[in-house]
Design a protein around this motif. Sequence first.
Motif, short mmCIF file in Angstrom:
data_model
loop_
_atom_site.label_atom_id
_atom_site.label_comp_id
_atom_site.label_asym_id
_atom_site.label_seq_id
_atom_site.Cartn_x
_atom_site.Cartn_y
_atom_site.Cartn_z
N ARG A 29 -12.30 45.00 26.91
CA ARG A 29 -11.01 44.41 27.37
C ARG A 29 -11.27 43.17 28.04
NH1 ARG A 29 -6.35 47.35 27.88
NH2 ARG A 29 -6.01 46.67 30.03
N ARG A 30 -12.44 42.70 28.20
CA ARG A 30 -12.59 41.54 29.03
C ARG A 30 -12.04 40.38 28.45
NH1 ARG A 30 -18.90 41.27 29.54
NH2 ARG A 30 -18.62 42.71 27.76
N GLY A 31 -12.13 40.20 27.18
CA GLY A 31 -11.34 39.10 26.29
C GLY A 31 -9.76 39.42 26.10
N ARG A 32 -9.33 40.29 26.68
CA ARG A 32 -7.75 40.45 26.22
C ARG A 32 -7.12 40.20 27.56
NH1 ARG A 32 -5.72 45.10 25.16
NH2 ARG A 32 -3.97 44.02 24.16
N VAL A 33 -7.74 39.85 28.77
CA VAL A 33 -6.78 39.90 29.98
C VAL A 33 -5.78 38.78 29.84
CG1 VAL A 33 -7.08 39.28 32.46
CG2 VAL A 33 -9.00 40.55 31.08
N ARG A 34 -5.99 37.73 28.90
CA ARG A 34 -5.00 36.58 29.01
C ARG A 34 -3.83 37.04 28.55
NH1 ARG A 34 -7.57 31.20 30.16
NH2 ARG A 34 -9.72 31.73 30.77
N GLU A 35 -4.00 37.71 27.23
CA GLU A 35 -2.97 38.18 26.64
C GLU A 35 -1.98 39.20 27.36
OE1 GLU A 35 -3.91 40.67 22.96
OE2 GLU A 35 -5.86 39.43 22.79
N LEU A 36 -2.65 39.91 28.19
CA LEU A 36 -2.01 40.92 28.97
C LEU A 36 -1.17 40.11 30.27
CD1 LEU A 36 -4.68 43.48 29.56
CD2 LEU A 36 -2.68 43.80 28.14
N ILE A 37 -1.67 39.09 30.62
CA ILE A 37 -1.27 38.14 31.84
C ILE A 37 0.38 37.70 30.89
CG2 ILE A 37 -1.01 36.02 33.03
CD1 ILE A 37 -4.18 36.64 33.64
N VAL A 38 0.08 36.93 29.79
CA VAL A 38 1.09 36.54 28.98
C VAL A 38 2.20 37.71 28.85
CG1 VAL A 38 2.07 35.81 26.58
CG2 VAL A 38 -0.13 34.99 27.83
N GLY A 39 2.02 38.74 28.61
CA GLY A 39 3.00 39.74 28.43
C GLY A 39 3.56 39.89 29.79
N PHE A 40 3.16 39.85 30.89
CA PHE A 40 3.75 39.94 32.11
C PHE A 40 4.75 38.52 32.25
CE2 PHE A 40 3.43 39.00 37.16
CZ PHE A 40 4.65 39.79 37.16
N GLY A 41 4.05 37.38 31.92
CA GLY A 41 4.75 36.16 32.09
C GLY A 41 6.06 35.99 31.48
N GLU A 42 5.93 36.82 30.16
CA GLU A 42 7.24 36.71 29.15
C GLU A 42 8.14 37.75 29.51
OE1 GLU A 42 8.01 33.98 27.71
OE2 GLU A 42 6.07 33.00 27.06
N SER A 43 7.93 38.42 30.51
CA SER A 43 8.64 39.85 30.76
C SER A 43 9.94 39.16 31.35
CB SER A 43 7.93 40.73 31.80
OG SER A 43 7.79 40.15 32.74
#
Length: 314
Positions: free
Chosen positions: A267-281
Amino acid sequence: MLPEPAGRFEYAATGGAGHGATVNAVAVIAIQQIRRMRGGAQSQLMLASDNNLYVVKFSNNPQHVRVLANELLATRLAEAVGLAVPPAEVIEVSDWLVKHTEELTIELRGGAQRCRPGLHFASRWVGGLMPGQTVDYLPQEQLLEVRNLAEFAGILALDKWTCNINGRQAVFQKNRRDRRYNAIFIDQGYCFHAGDWKFVDVHLGGVFAENTVYRGVTGWASFEPWLSRIENLAPETAWAIAESIPPEWYGGDLSALEMLIDRLLARRGRVRELIVGFGESARRPFPNWGEVGENGGRERWGEVKWVQDSEGGV
């Protein structure tokens, strides 16, 4: 009369990922119970043989035995990437101390039971016992003056990586003569989806209650150096931490621990995706995103893909 403390206690933990070896680790020794702490885990404040105070979570806490493993793993990962967390230890609580301390009990639906002797998780007590030097809430004006406010972006990256399903917890500590507080990040027990050890990502998991702490985020640079340290974390670091976890904290199921670490590293390479999910919430936590861009323009999310929440997790 309390028994003479024996300094530190050695215990054996089994290596992971095919390492197979038994590693010797060291636990501090509990010598006195101070008081019961607030919270669902029913932790206890205890004095240890190294003369430090620790908040101790017991293996028979009402949440899950794996929260102890989660605490040790996530706290030491946070420490490895440079985030402000209390030192995490394994503490040995003797049968003698449990039997001779009336307050060492766990309240369950069926009634109270004694805290279990053995190895438990210990988080160094932040600050002292003096009122006002350590608090768990600050009004907005003081929150904006927290010395390491930028680290809330870093702990957000770690919480997304480790799938913390609890709200982000922090305490604020200062010396007697200081005006400004420092944030210390505590309570990692619900990382890895608590006792489930799975990754089901939700946008609001692992986030702090106040958007104020994210006001300074203006782009990906605001998550540095912590985000890059997560993305480039050496697998050996994660495995070394996992090897120090007492097997009884995960029922001796080494394959489950190995799978957890394998999936965490993936999952190390997916952290930015997860931050985007929060940012667009709906929270819209980053109102100043793009205010400072490398080329003088507004920085966008770029090529990062949208994160879809799923029951299976990844």
